[in-house]
Design a protein around this motif. Structure first.
Motif, mmCIF file in Angstrom:
data_model
loop_
_atom_site.group_PDB
_atom_site.id
_atom_site.type_symbol
_atom_site.label_atom_id
_atom_site.label_comp_id
_atom_site.label_asym_id
_atom_site.label_seq_id
_atom_site.Cartn_x
_atom_site.Cartn_y
_atom_site.Cartn_z
ATOM 1 N N ASP A 1 0.817 -1.212 0.000
ATOM 2 C CA ASP A 1 0.000 0.000 0.000
ATOM 3 C C ASP A 1 0.851 1.263 0.000
ATOM 4 O O ASP A 1 0.515 2.243 -0.654
ATOM 5 N N SER A 2 1.973 1.245 0.711
ATOM 6 C CA SER A 2 2.842 2.427 0.717
ATOM 7 C C SER A 2 3.467 2.666 -0.656
ATOM 8 O O SER A 2 3.687 3.808 -1.056
ATOM 9 N N ILE A 3 3.711 1.596 -1.401
ATOM 10 C CA ILE A 3 4.239 1.739 -2.764
ATOM 11 C C ILE A 3 3.146 2.264 -3.690
ATOM 12 O O ILE A 3 3.370 3.168 -4.487
ATOM 13 N N ILE A 4 1.942 1.723 -3.563
ATOM 14 C CA ILE A 4 0.831 2.094 -4.439
ATOM 15 C C ILE A 4 0.433 3.557 -4.251
ATOM 16 O O ILE A 4 0.123 4.255 -5.217
ATOM 17 N N LEU A 5 0.448 4.030 -3.018
ATOM 18 C CA LEU A 5 0.012 5.402 -2.733
ATOM 19 C C LEU A 5 0.910 6.455 -3.373
ATOM 20 O O LEU A 5 0.477 7.575 -3.613
ATOM 21 N N ASN A 6 2.134 6.122 -3.653
ATOM 22 C CA ASN A 6 3.088 7.103 -4.172
ATOM 23 C C ASN A 6 3.307 6.993 -5.678
ATOM 24 O O ASN A 6 4.351 7.387 -6.173
ATOM 25 N N GLN A 7 2.334 6.501 -6.410
ATOM 26 C CA GLN A 7 2.507 6.359 -7.854
ATOM 27 C C GLN A 7 1.198 6.623 -8.586
ATOM 28 O O GLN A 7 0.128 6.536 -8.019
ATOM 29 N N LYS A 8 1.335 6.935 -9.852
ATOM 30 C CA LYS A 8 0.164 7.142 -10.702
ATOM 31 C C LYS A 8 0.026 6.035 -11.730
ATOM 32 O O LYS A 8 -1.075 5.697 -12.139
ATOM 33 N N LYS A 9 1.136 5.515 -12.202
ATOM 34 C CA LYS A 9 1.108 4.484 -13.222
ATOM 35 C C LYS A 9 2.150 3.441 -12.888
ATOM 36 O O LYS A 9 3.244 3.804 -12.479
ATOM 37 N N PRO A 10 1.868 2.202 -13.007
ATOM 38 C CA PRO A 10 0.637 1.573 -13.452
ATOM 39 C C PRO A 10 -0.399 1.514 -12.321
ATOM 40 O O PRO A 10 -0.063 1.614 -11.150
ATOM 41 N N LEU A 11 -1.647 1.334 -12.708
ATOM 42 C CA LEU A 11 -2.714 1.125 -11.752
ATOM 43 C C LEU A 11 -2.550 -0.278 -11.184
ATOM 44 O O LEU A 11 -2.400 -1.238 -11.934
ATOM 45 N N ILE A 12 -2.568 -0.382 -9.861
ATOM 46 C CA ILE A 12 -2.400 -1.681 -9.213
ATOM 47 C C ILE A 12 -3.658 -1.965 -8.411
ATOM 48 O O ILE A 12 -4.095 -1.141 -7.612
ATOM 49 N N THR A 13 -4.240 -3.140 -8.624
ATOM 50 C CA THR A 13 -5.450 -3.522 -7.914
ATOM 51 C C THR A 13 -5.375 -4.987 -7.497
ATOM 52 O O THR A 13 -4.580 -5.755 -8.036
ATOM 53 N N VAL A 14 -6.210 -5.347 -6.540
ATOM 54 C CA VAL A 14 -6.212 -6.701 -5.989
ATOM 55 C C VAL A 14 -7.434 -7.452 -6.506
ATOM 56 O O VAL A 14 -8.538 -6.904 -6.544
ATOM 57 N N ILE A 15 -7.210 -8.702 -6.906
ATOM 58 C CA ILE A 15 -8.301 -9.556 -7.379
ATOM 59 C C ILE A 15 -8.351 -10.822 -6.522
ATOM 60 O O ILE A 15 -7.342 -11.215 -5.940
ATOM 61 N N PRO A 16 -9.510 -11.463 -6.425
ATOM 62 C CA PRO A 16 -9.578 -12.719 -5.669
ATOM 63 C C PRO A 16 -8.882 -13.846 -6.419
ATOM 64 O O PRO A 16 -8.717 -13.792 -7.630
ATOM 65 N N SER A 17 -8.478 -14.835 -5.671
ATOM 66 C CA SER A 17 -7.876 -16.021 -6.268
ATOM 67 C C SER A 17 -8.625 -17.246 -5.752
ATOM 68 O O SER A 17 -9.439 -17.132 -4.845
ATOM 69 N N PRO A 18 -8.352 -18.416 -6.304
ATOM 70 C CA PRO A 18 -9.042 -19.610 -5.826
ATOM 71 C C PRO A 18 -8.784 -19.904 -4.344
ATOM 72 O O PRO A 18 -9.540 -20.602 -3.708
ATOM 73 N N PHE A 19 -7.715 -19.338 -3.789
ATOM 74 C CA PHE A 19 -7.334 -19.630 -2.411
ATOM 75 C C PHE A 19 -7.789 -18.565 -1.423
ATOM 76 O O PHE A 19 -7.621 -18.731 -0.225
ATOM 77 N N SER A 20 -8.334 -17.466 -1.891
ATOM 78 C CA SER A 20 -8.748 -16.394 -0.987
ATOM 79 C C SER A 20 -10.199 -16.570 -0.578
ATOM 80 O O SER A 20 -11.014 -17.096 -1.326
ATOM 81 N N GLU A 21 -10.490 -16.116 0.616
ATOM 82 C CA GLU A 21 -11.854 -16.209 1.121
ATOM 83 C C GLU A 21 -12.683 -15.084 0.522
ATOM 84 O O GLU A 21 -12.248 -13.942 0.450
ATOM 85 N N ALA A 22 -13.881 -15.413 0.116
ATOM 86 C CA ALA A 22 -14.770 -14.407 -0.450
ATOM 87 C C ALA A 22 -15.468 -13.652 0.673
ATOM 88 O O ALA A 22 -15.843 -14.239 1.686
ATOM 89 N N GLU A 23 -15.609 -12.345 0.484
ATOM 90 C CA GLU A 23 -16.306 -11.514 1.447
ATOM 91 C C GLU A 23 -17.577 -11.007 0.798
ATOM 92 O O GLU A 23 -17.588 -10.653 -0.375
ATOM 93 N N ALA A 24 -18.624 -10.956 1.574
ATOM 94 C CA ALA A 24 -19.889 -10.443 1.052
ATOM 95 C C ALA A 24 -19.767 -8.942 0.792
ATOM 96 O O ALA A 24 -19.153 -8.208 1.571
ATOM 97 N N LEU A 25 -20.340 -8.495 -0.311
ATOM 98 C CA LEU A 25 -20.320 -7.083 -0.652
ATOM 99 C C LEU A 25 -21.510 -6.379 -0.023
ATOM 100 O O LEU A 25 -22.634 -6.866 -0.090
ATOM 101 N N ASN A 26 -21.255 -5.238 0.577
ATOM 102 C CA ASN A 26 -22.314 -4.404 1.110
ATOM 103 C C ASN A 26 -22.586 -3.327 0.071
ATOM 104 O O ASN A 26 -21.973 -2.264 0.093
ATOM 105 N N VAL A 27 -23.479 -3.618 -0.862
ATOM 106 C CA VAL A 27 -23.737 -2.729 -1.992
ATOM 107 C C VAL A 27 -24.283 -1.386 -1.508
ATOM 108 O O VAL A 27 -23.913 -0.328 -2.023
ATOM 109 N N ARG A 28 -25.148 -1.409 -0.519
ATOM 110 C CA ARG A 28 -25.716 -0.165 0.009
ATOM 111 C C ARG A 28 -24.609 0.751 0.531
ATOM 112 O O ARG A 28 -24.582 1.945 0.239
ATOM 113 N N LYS A 29 -23.680 0.176 1.274
ATOM 114 C CA LYS A 29 -22.564 0.965 1.817
ATOM 115 C C LYS A 29 -21.698 1.527 0.694
ATOM 116 O O LYS A 29 -21.258 2.675 0.750
ATOM 117 N N MET A 30 -21.471 0.730 -0.353
ATOM 118 C CA MET A 30 -20.661 1.193 -1.483
ATOM 119 C C MET A 30 -21.330 2.351 -2.196
ATOM 120 O O MET A 30 -20.678 3.345 -2.562
#
Length: 100
Positions: free
Chosen positions: A63-92
């Motif tokens: 996160d400290s690396i990501i906050l100090n840059q503009k390019k490239p865009l870095i994002t996190v995606i789920p993988s087969p080994f990660s636990e899924a979290e329920a989305l709170n659409v109303r909150k979003m």
């Protein structure tokens, strides 16, 4: 449009390689900050996708690396080994509208 690079486990990385993206398999999450720093040096990459299971153990460093840059865009995606979290659409939606 620049390239997309996926960094993570071998299953997710290989799946994205089939679709035409670059990929880098990481077995040790502690090496992720160094990999990101190397990728930042390349001008041809616009998007970096990190799998959640690789990102979570080194979240603070990345996160400290990501906050100090503009390019490239870095994002996190789920993988087969990660636990899924329920989305709170109303909150979003409320957050997007400035109420949260």
């Amino acid at each position: 449009m620049g390239k997309v690079v996926v960094i993570g486990d071998k299953y997710t990385t290989n799946l994205f390689k089939i679709m035409g993206t670059e990929g880098q398999v990481i077995e040790d999450p502690l090496s992720l900050p160094n990999v990101i720093l190397d990728i930042r040096k390349r001008d041809d990459i616009d998007l970096v996708l990190l799998t959640k299971d690789i990102y979570d153990p080194v979240k603070e460093k990345v996160d400290s690396i990501i906050l100090n840059q503009k390019k490239p865009l870095i994002t996190v995606i789920p993988s087969p080994f990660s636990e899924a979290e329920a989305l709170n659409v109303r909150k979003m939606i409320m957050s997007a509208l400035g109420f949260g």
